[in-house]
Scaffold this active site. Structure first.
Site, mmCIF file in Angstrom:
data_model
loop_
_atom_site.group_PDB
_atom_site.id
_atom_site.type_symbol
_atom_site.label_atom_id
_atom_site.label_comp_id
_atom_site.label_asym_id
_atom_site.label_seq_id
_atom_site.Cartn_x
_atom_site.Cartn_y
_atom_site.Cartn_z
ATOM 1 N N THR A 239 -12.322 -0.080 -38.546
ATOM 2 C CA THR A 239 -11.895 1.020 -38.349
ATOM 3 C C THR A 239 -12.265 1.407 -36.799
ATOM 4 O O THR A 239 -13.251 1.084 -36.212
ATOM 5 C CB THR A 239 -12.392 2.067 -39.149
ATOM 6 O OG1 THR A 239 -13.837 2.492 -38.932
ATOM 7 C CG2 THR A 239 -12.398 1.838 -40.570
ATOM 8 N N GLY A 240 -11.298 2.336 -36.237
ATOM 9 C CA GLY A 240 -11.252 2.726 -34.824
ATOM 10 C C GLY A 240 -11.237 1.425 -33.955
ATOM 11 O O GLY A 240 -11.982 1.253 -33.020
ATOM 12 N N GLY A 241 -10.301 0.518 -34.246
ATOM 13 C CA GLY A 241 -10.160 -0.601 -33.757
ATOM 14 C C GLY A 241 -9.268 -0.942 -32.740
ATOM 15 O O GLY A 241 -8.786 -2.159 -32.428
ATOM 16 N N THR A 242 -8.663 0.114 -32.105
ATOM 17 C CA THR A 242 -7.250 -0.077 -31.319
ATOM 18 C C THR A 242 -7.833 -0.039 -29.915
ATOM 19 O O THR A 242 -6.902 -0.017 -29.121
ATOM 20 C CB THR A 242 -6.420 0.954 -31.427
ATOM 21 O OG1 THR A 242 -7.101 2.242 -31.394
ATOM 22 C CG2 THR A 242 -5.611 0.788 -32.902
ATOM 23 N N GLY B 243 -11.412 0.244 -26.806
ATOM 24 C CA GLY B 243 -12.915 0.167 -26.563
ATOM 25 C C GLY B 243 -13.845 -0.811 -27.272
ATOM 26 O O GLY B 243 -13.291 -2.050 -27.679
ATOM 27 N N GLY C 60 -14.153 -1.005 -30.624
ATOM 28 C CA GLY C 60 -13.496 -1.576 -31.837
ATOM 29 C C GLY C 60 -12.507 -2.520 -31.663
ATOM 30 O O GLY C 60 -12.579 -3.663 -32.288
ATOM 31 N N TYR D 33 -22.177 15.823 -32.308
ATOM 32 C CA TYR D 33 -22.096 14.493 -32.265
ATOM 33 C C TYR D 33 -23.492 13.930 -32.528
ATOM 34 O O TYR D 33 -23.334 12.904 -33.655
ATOM 35 C CB TYR D 33 -21.623 13.932 -30.803
ATOM 36 C CG TYR D 33 -21.781 12.460 -30.665
ATOM 37 C CD1 TYR D 33 -20.675 11.594 -31.149
ATOM 38 C CD2 TYR D 33 -22.795 11.705 -29.837
ATOM 39 C CE1 TYR D 33 -20.625 10.168 -31.174
ATOM 40 C CE2 TYR D 33 -22.394 10.653 -29.688
ATOM 41 C CZ TYR D 33 -21.703 9.785 -30.256
ATOM 42 O OH TYR D 33 -21.549 8.507 -30.153
#
Length: 253
Positions: free
Chosen positions: A12-15, A17, A19, A150
């Site tokens: 997840t969040g792999g598109t 940076g 990830g 955060y």
């Protein structure tokens, strides 16, 4: 044969940076990967960059229960099973005490905490016994003003990882975390920074990290893949990838 030949993974969040670095490392080692993002620009960039490889790029918002359910359904159809789950998505917004709004607070917890828990809940039935989950937390032992929502949501994620490690013991699914410090990415982990702010953030990392530099996304990916694939007798561990930042080291000059 590479470590992950024939393995199935979800990131997840792999598109972009860290990830995307995890995704690339998995693909290079022979895995088939489902990766998610919610920003159309980074989704299209990832589709273009990974074209022709064993990668399935999916738009999915971790704050949406419907999207999480759809992700689990897609992963089941595309992969059949999941050997390794990397829960890497997250948001960060700077706001000091008087500036934090209820909406901002809720956004952090919807994505970084609620989204993390229900992503694992939805995908857990697909994870093979003796598989692994790797969370991306943060080197949170050093406190930064302006990141209360955060930091709180990431501490909650760390607590979730501990409990899930215990709950998944009967299936021998290992649950660990990587905790990055200052890592050089296009946004430095905080979308919306000006170029000047991003450079200043990077400069602070060079100065305050005992190893006197920012880390790379490839270094985070290497640690994440180690926990997923090689650390077969390790569970409920948070591995700092921070150049000594949160360990109280004092750099020599």
């Amino acid at each position: 044969m590479s470590r992950f030949t024939g393995k199935k993974a979800v990131v997840t969040g792999g598109t972009h940076g860290m990830g995307l670095a995890i995704v690339k490392a998995l693909l290079a080692e022979g895995a088939e990967v489902v990766l998610t993002g919610r920003n159309e620009r980074t989704l299209e960039a990832a589709r273009s960059e990974l074209k022709g490889q064993a990668a399935h790029v999916v738009r999915s918002d971790a704050a949406s229960m419907a999207d999480i359910a759809a992700l689990a359904e897609f992963a089941g159809e595309a992969l059949g099973r999941v050997d390794h789950l990397f829960v890497n998505h997250g948001i960060a917004e700077f706001a000091e005490l008087a500036e934090v709004t209820e909406a901002s607070w809720d956004r952090h917890f919807d994505v970084n905490t609620k989204g993390v828990f229900f992503t694992v809940q939805a995908l857990a039935p697909l994870i093979e016994d003796h598989g692994s989950i790797v969370f991306t937390t943060v080197a949170n032992d050093v406190v930064f003003p302006g990141l209360s929502a955060y930091s709180a949501s990431k501490e909650a994620m760390r607590a979730l990882a501990h409990v899930l490690a215990a709950e998944l013991l009967p299936r021998r699914i290992r649950v660990n975390s990587v905790a990055p410090g200052f890592i050089k990415t296009p946004t430095m982990g905080v979308p919306g920074l000006t170029e000047e702010q991003r450079r200043e953030f990077e400069r602070q990392g060079d100065e305050t990290t005992p190893l006197k530099r920012n880390g790379t996304v490839e270094e985070v990916a290497a640690a994440a893949l180690f926990l997923a694939g090689e650390a077969t007798f390790t569970t409920n561990v948070e591995l700092a990838v921070d150049g000594g930042f949160a360990q109280g080291l004092v750099a020599s000059h």
